[in-house]
Design a protein around this motif. Structure first.
Motif, PDB file in Angstrom:
ATOM      1  N   PRO A 104       0.821  -1.216   0.000  1.00  0.00           N
ATOM      2  CA  PRO A 104       0.000   0.000   0.000  1.00  0.00           C
ATOM      3  C   PRO A 104       0.852   1.261   0.000  1.00  0.00           C
ATOM      4  N   ASP A 105       0.291   2.337  -0.502  1.00  0.00           N
ATOM      5  CA  ASP A 105       0.953   3.638  -0.507  1.00  0.00           C
ATOM      6  C   ASP A 105       0.858   4.229   0.900  1.00  0.00           C
ATOM      7  N   PRO A 106       1.988   4.510   1.546  1.00  0.00           N
ATOM      8  CA  PRO A 106       1.936   5.072   2.909  1.00  0.00           C
ATOM      9  C   PRO A 106       1.110   6.349   2.997  1.00  0.00           C
ATOM     10  N   GLN A 107       1.059   7.112   1.902  1.00  0.00           N
ATOM     11  CA  GLN A 107       0.299   8.361   1.907  1.00  0.00           C
ATOM     12  C   GLN A 107      -1.209   8.120   1.945  1.00  0.00           C
ATOM     13  N   LEU A 108      -1.632   6.901   1.627  1.00  0.00           N
ATOM     14  CA  LEU A 108      -3.062   6.589   1.606  1.00  0.00           C
ATOM     15  C   LEU A 108      -3.508   5.773   2.822  1.00  0.00           C
ATOM     16  N   LEU A 109      -2.595   5.567   3.756  1.00  0.00           N
ATOM     17  CA  LEU A 109      -2.934   4.824   4.968  1.00  0.00           C
ATOM     18  C   LEU A 109      -3.447   5.784   6.045  1.00  0.00           C
ATOM     19  N   PRO A 110      -4.299   5.312   6.930  1.00  0.00           N
ATOM     20  CA  PRO A 110      -4.850   6.199   7.963  1.00  0.00           C
ATOM     21  C   PRO A 110      -3.793   6.643   8.964  1.00  0.00           C
ATOM     22  N   LYS A 111      -3.992   7.807   9.545  1.00  0.00           N
ATOM     23  CA  LYS A 111      -3.132   8.289  10.619  1.00  0.00           C
ATOM     24  C   LYS A 111      -3.386   7.444  11.869  1.00  0.00           C
ATOM     25  N   LEU A 112      -2.318   7.170  12.607  1.00  0.00           N
ATOM     26  CA  LEU A 112      -2.430   6.216  13.714  1.00  0.00           C
ATOM     27  C   LEU A 112      -2.394   6.865  15.094  1.00  0.00           C
ATOM     28  N   GLU A 113      -2.165   8.187  15.165  1.00  0.00           N
ATOM     29  CA  GLU A 113      -1.948   8.806  16.472  1.00  0.00           C
ATOM     30  C   GLU A 113      -3.097   8.543  17.447  1.00  0.00           C
ATOM     31  N   GLN A 114      -4.319   8.895  17.045  1.00  0.00           N
ATOM     32  CA  GLN A 114      -5.459   8.733  17.943  1.00  0.00           C
ATOM     33  C   GLN A 114      -5.755   7.264  18.223  1.00  0.00           C
ATOM     34  N   TYR A 129      -5.156  -0.674   6.551  1.00  0.00           N
ATOM     35  CA  TYR A 129      -4.940   0.089   7.777  1.00  0.00           C
ATOM     36  C   TYR A 129      -3.467   0.323   8.108  1.00  0.00           C
ATOM     37  N   GLY A 130      -2.565  -0.420   7.464  1.00  0.00           N
ATOM     38  CA  GLY A 130      -1.142  -0.194   7.693  1.00  0.00           C
ATOM     39  C   GLY A 130      -0.413  -1.444   8.141  1.00  0.00           C
ATOM     40  N   PRO A 131       0.732  -1.746   7.513  1.00  0.00           N
ATOM     41  CA  PRO A 131       1.472  -2.958   7.862  1.00  0.00           C
ATOM     42  C   PRO A 131       2.070  -2.946   9.262  1.00  0.00           C
ATOM     43  N   ASP A 132       2.319  -1.751   9.837  1.00  0.00           N
ATOM     44  CA  ASP A 132       2.903  -1.714  11.171  1.00  0.00           C
ATOM     45  C   ASP A 132       1.884  -1.980  12.273  1.00  0.00           C
ATOM     46  N   LEU A 133       0.599  -2.003  11.921  1.00  0.00           N
ATOM     47  CA  LEU A 133      -0.388  -2.470  12.895  1.00  0.00           C
ATOM     48  C   LEU A 133      -0.288  -3.983  13.082  1.00  0.00           C
ATOM     49  N   ARG A 134       0.241  -4.662  12.027  1.00  0.00           N
ATOM     50  CA  ARG A 134       0.451  -6.111  12.099  1.00  0.00           C
ATOM     51  C   ARG A 134      -0.787  -6.844  12.604  1.00  0.00           C
ATOM     52  N   MET A 135      -1.915  -6.628  11.944  1.00  0.00           N
ATOM     53  CA  MET A 135      -3.145  -7.222  12.422  1.00  0.00           C
ATOM     54  C   MET A 135      -3.851  -8.030  11.347  1.00  0.00           C
ATOM     55  N   ALA A 136      -4.303  -9.209  11.739  1.00  0.00           N
ATOM     56  CA  ALA A 136      -5.195 -10.036  10.941  1.00  0.00           C
ATOM     57  C   ALA A 136      -6.128 -10.745  11.905  1.00  0.00           C
ATOM     58  N   VAL A 137      -7.228 -11.237  11.376  1.00  0.00           N
ATOM     59  CA  VAL A 137      -8.170 -12.004  12.194  1.00  0.00           C
ATOM     60  C   VAL A 137      -8.462 -13.317  11.494  1.00  0.00           C
ATOM     61  N   ILE A 138      -8.478 -14.397  12.265  1.00  0.00           N
ATOM     62  CA  ILE A 138      -8.772 -15.740  11.765  1.00  0.00           C
ATOM     63  C   ILE A 138     -10.094 -16.188  12.357  1.00  0.00           C
ATOM     64  N   SER A 139     -10.933 -16.820  11.540  1.00  0.00           N
ATOM     65  CA  SER A 139     -12.154 -17.430  12.065  1.00  0.00           C
ATOM     66  C   SER A 139     -12.230 -18.876  11.611  1.00  0.00           C
ATOM     67  N   SER A 140     -12.873 -19.699  12.416  1.00  0.00           N
ATOM     68  CA  SER A 140     -13.095 -21.100  12.062  1.00  0.00           C
ATOM     69  C   SER A 140     -13.970 -21.739  13.134  1.00  0.00           C
ATOM     70  N   SER A 141     -13.944 -23.057  13.174  1.00  0.00           N
ATOM     71  CA  SER A 141     -14.672 -23.772  14.231  1.00  0.00           C
ATOM     72  C   SER A 141     -13.914 -23.622  15.549  1.00  0.00           C
ATOM     73  N   HIS A 142     -14.601 -23.889  16.645  1.00  0.00           N
ATOM     74  CA  HIS A 142     -13.953 -23.830  17.957  1.00  0.00           C
ATOM     75  C   HIS A 142     -12.741 -24.760  18.000  1.00  0.00           C
ATOM     76  N   ASP A 143     -12.884 -25.946  17.422  1.00  0.00           N
ATOM     77  CA  ASP A 143     -11.812 -26.936  17.491  1.00  0.00           C
ATOM     78  C   ASP A 143     -10.572 -26.476  16.735  1.00  0.00           C
ATOM     79  N   LEU A 144     -10.758 -25.977  15.522  1.00  0.00           N
ATOM     80  CA  LEU A 144      -9.600 -25.572  14.728  1.00  0.00           C
ATOM     81  C   LEU A 144      -8.919 -24.337  15.314  1.00  0.00           C
ATOM     82  N   ILE A 145      -9.702 -23.365  15.787  1.00  0.00           N
ATOM     83  CA  ILE A 145      -9.106 -22.183  16.414  1.00  0.00           C
ATOM     84  C   ILE A 145      -8.351 -22.588  17.681  1.00  0.00           C
ATOM     85  N   LYS A 146      -8.883 -23.531  18.433  1.00  0.00           N
ATOM     86  CA  LYS A 146      -8.196 -24.004  19.637  1.00  0.00           C
ATOM     87  C   LYS A 146      -6.844 -24.616  19.284  1.00  0.00           C
ATOM     88  N   GLN A 147      -6.797 -25.380  18.181  1.00  0.00           N
ATOM     89  CA  GLN A 147      -5.527 -25.980  17.758  1.00  0.00           C
ATOM     90  C   GLN A 147      -4.519 -24.911  17.354  1.00  0.00           C
TER      91      GLN A 147
END
Length: 447
Positions: free
Chosen positions: A117-127, A304-322
């Motif tokens: 992503p273009d850093p100029q198009l990423l949201p400001k992170l201060e707040q 939202y920006g690579p330095d936030l280093r965020m992703a979310v995983i969803s699945s069944s209870h069993d697979l997420i537990k593993q």
């Protein structure tokens, strides 16, 4: 006694005499030690599997398994009639495809290899970051899968009502955790072709036998997936929205067809939504019909920006537990500060307006290059995303021609499994005043 540089062919009897532990693990470890110390030099051909097995008094399968371990570590290469030879002395797994990207020299005027992503198009992170220090349980060693505030923020836009969620440190971290946890070493894995470079590196690292699934403008081709399922793959990996390389988007009809094909199988479904909210296509998932076997990964880095280093995983209870249990070997949980910051950004109206604007700018940049190429006689299909995937007669000729004019692109060989010659040209940070120069160079690169 070492191996003479003039010979470059290792004698089976000499080799067997230097191996004390004749188990698969012992052969691999002791061979690696000799390579690391220089006793066996880079470029040396190793004895044929059957010849060495006879000299060691073990089965050929034992030697083959040892070679497989060293091959996964990128220490040896080759197989079959051409034999096996030593290709490196760095004995740690590494993402070979990804590490080759870059180092194009100082003369590059347009680095279009990485689709970032273009850093100029990423949201400001201060707040957002200030809000993050107010996260509940801050500095606690409690290992929660995902903070409640982030869960509340992502659920409204999630493509299906998943049983369980967890946060991860970026999309590729999420994918790596999933593969390391749920896919056994050496398993057969079906994946759309082409795909993300780093996914292929991850599959190499677990020694997966990769089966390509062809794609068209609507996503993975049903007949190709059906053929891949005949190999009984442990998993099928695909991108459920905008494809990060080709720019195609899976239609709802195609998604339904793919789900119907997968339903009778036991194959795990792993969805990599890498572009995430920058896609103009609505989020969708096979989890809506196969929730127990679907792992859905959404990265928030592109929007939202690579330095936030965020992703979310969803699945069944069993697979997420593993997956969560495997993660306890390392970090255990994602930063609550960053989870809270991402949740703040998702709910912030100004941030959402900025993302909507970024999508328009990215589309304009991509279309500017597509239009310039069309004006020169090269018509490409109408797609979207942060890059343009261009068939070429020769990748090598295209790369050399473009590099000579100061333009770096990604060769298709880093991302494809099957045949074909392509280049991927990133447009996410394309400067509009360079479009004409770049288009001229691409036409020359077509040969």
């Amino acid at each position: 006694m070492g191996v003479s540089p003039r010979e470059k062919m290792l004698d089976a009897q000499w080799f067997a005499g230097h191996l004390q532990d004749r188990s698969m693990r012992g052969i691999a470890i002791e061979t690696a030690a000799m390579i690391r110390s220089g006793v066996i030099e880079i470029g040396t051909h190793l004895p044929a599997v059957r010849e060495l097995a006879l000299a060691l008094g073990v089965s050929p399968a034992t030697v083959s398994a040892a070679w497989g371990q060293l091959r996964r570590q990128k220490v040896i290469a080759g197989r079959g009639r051409n034999g096996v030879w030593v290709c490196g002395d760095t004995l740690s797994p590494r993402p070979a495809r990804f590490e080759k990207i870059g180092n194009f020299g100082d003369h590059i005027i347009a680095d279009l290899a990485l689709s970032s992503p273009d850093p100029q198009l990423l949201p400001k992170l201060e707040q957002a970051l200030l809000s993050g220090v107010e996260a509940d349980h801050l500095n606690s060693y409690q290992r929660e899968a995902i903070s409640q505030v982030l869960l509340d923020a992502v659920k409204p836009s999630w493509p299906y009502p998943a049983d369980a969620f967890m946060a991860a440190d970026g999309g590729f971290d999420a994918m790596n955790l999933t593969l390391q946890t749920l896919i056994m070493q050496g398993s057969v894995v079906a994946i759309e072709d082409p795909t993300a470079t780093r996914l292929l590196d991850m599959l190499d690292n677990i020694g997966a036998q990769v089966i390509p699934v062809k794609c068209d403008e609507f996503g993975p081709v049903p007949e190709s997936l059906q053929q891949a399922l005949s190999k009984n793959p442990a998993a099928f990996i695909y991108q459920p929205r905008t494809h990060s390389h080709c720019g195609h988007a899976i239609s709802p009809t195609r998604l339904t067809t793919l789900a119907e094909i997968l339903t009778p199988s036991q194959t795990l479904i792993i969805e990599d939504d890498g572009i995430g909210q920058l896609s103009n296509v609505a989020a969708q998932s096979m989890g809506s019909v196969l929730p127990k076997r679907t792992v859905h990964v959404r990265s928030y880095s592109k929007a939202y920006g690579p330095d936030l280093r965020m992703a979310v995983i969803s699945s069944s209870h069993d697979l997420i537990k593993q997956i969560k249990s495997f993660r306890n070997f390392g970090a255990g949980w994602s930063s609550r500060i960053l989870q809270h910051a991402l949740a703040w950004l998702i709910k912030d109206d100004s941030t959402q307006q900025g993302i909507a604007y970024a999508k328009i700018v990215y589309a304009q940049r991509r279309q500017a290059l597509v239009d310039a190429l069309a004006a020169r006689g090269l018509t490409l299909p109408k797609r979207e995303g942060l890059a343009v995937w261009i068939p070429v007669p020769s990748e090598q000729f295209a790369l050399v021609t473009l590099a000579a004019r100061g333009i770096a692109v990604l060769p298709g060989e880093r991302s494809r499994i099957g045949p074909g010659q392509f280049i991927r040209v990133s447009t996410s940070q394309l400067q509009l005043d360079q479009v004409e120069i770049i288009a001229d160079a691409i036409i020359l690169a077509m040969g």
